[in-house]
Enzyme design. Sequence first.
Site, short mmCIF file in Angstrom:
data_model
loop_
_atom_site.label_atom_id
_atom_site.label_comp_id
_atom_site.label_asym_id
_atom_site.label_seq_id
_atom_site.Cartn_x
_atom_site.Cartn_y
_atom_site.Cartn_z
N GLU A 155 51.52 29.99 34.55
CA GLU A 155 51.55 31.26 35.27
C GLU A 155 50.67 31.16 36.50
O GLU A 155 49.52 30.71 36.41
CB GLU A 155 51.03 32.43 34.41
N GLU B 93 48.61 34.17 26.32
CA GLU B 93 47.21 34.33 26.69
C GLU B 93 46.31 34.81 25.55
O GLU B 93 45.72 35.90 25.61
CB GLU B 93 47.08 35.27 27.90
#
Length: 441
Positions: free
Chosen positions: A328, A211
């Site tokens: 995710e 991320e």
Amino acid sequence: MASFSRAISSFFALLCLLLLLAIVTEARNLENANNVDFVRTKDAHFVLNGSPFLFNGFNSYWLMHVAAEPTERYKVSEVFKEASAASLSVCRTWAFSDGGDAALQISPGVYDERVLQGLDFVISEARKYGIRLILSFVNNYKDFGGRSQYAQWAKNAGIQNINSEDDFYTHPVLKDYYKNHVKKIVTRANTMTGIAYKDDSTIMAWELMNEPRCNADYSGKTVHGWVQEMASFVKSLDKKHLLEIGMEGFYGDSMPEKKQVNPGFQVGTDFISSHLIREIDFATIHAYTDQWLSGQSDDAQAAFMQKWMTNHWQDSRTILKKPLVLAEFGKSSKDPGYNQNARDTFMSLVYRNVYNFAKAGGTMGGSLVWQLVAQGMDNFDDGYSINLAQNPSTAGLISSQSHAMTTLAHLVNSPFLGELHGHHPLGVGHHPLGMGHHRFG
């Protein structure tokens, strides 16, 4: 007597032949096990051994961390065993732990061999259970070190002009720290299998960062420049494995009209421009509607999820022309009003979309739920943790999706695909889970 002797001789000759055949067969099986093909991409699809590869998978970030302690390795084995039983075929996990307690990288270029051997075990155990790994090189966040630890290391070394963790993307010293770590991991020889990581097909892909975000530049250009440099560097070391960025999917300045799809904020990345980089093999998105739309209704969160997935699927198919993975997603048990049925219903919605997008011409390769844990790991429960043995309804849902994706992969080259293409990707369609008419909430 002579005939009896000949019979005995013939019997032993046959026995020796059968034994030899058994040895040859075992050797071939062993050879095949040690020569599992690499997952590759062709156009906007994943392929394995020349055939379409569609998957259902999971995250377990903690694997190396736990495996660093040999007496705890049974937890890794337990999760892989349960995942394999549910036909989950891809796992994403950390290949980093920078500074702090039980660190992999104690300081720049200094490693704890015990932790590295934990990672060796994770890879060898994944191989044993037929699970492919996506290994991430560094964290955006402070958990397990991340960008801030790299910046602190440079400050501790007396390096000038380190003002924030965002210097990670631009400062030459920090970039060298990162490159050295990448090289350490990619070129390591596994002490348990003898196979160099860069030659091990158990690893499906490398991930540049978990991320990536940049507060100093919301346009996405700073992160984009870093991705281009590091993608080229990884490919200079290893051309066999796939490479992805680790992005959540936020749109940036390259196509401003798409920023309205973002959940009301930006994080300094550009989903379109960075995934167009030649060395990046597939695109990823993450989705946490319960965090991004905190306080909004389940229906509102479901509507956002639908739009988020649809837009990225369409862009991956028409602009990027690369596979897409929902890397995710989850629903936290710590949310107000949480119940098991709400999580299962949310996962059903996601799984139905993944399946329908995959059947509507490919591009969507699979999804990775966050996250699986073993028994006795309550201290790792971040709200999203799933223990398959203790959550039979969720386990059933996950297993059904695994079989649906595997079955679909076998149908991709068949005449049946024409029928599949005839249905709108968000229509109720033929999803084997029977979730077509299920309304969220």
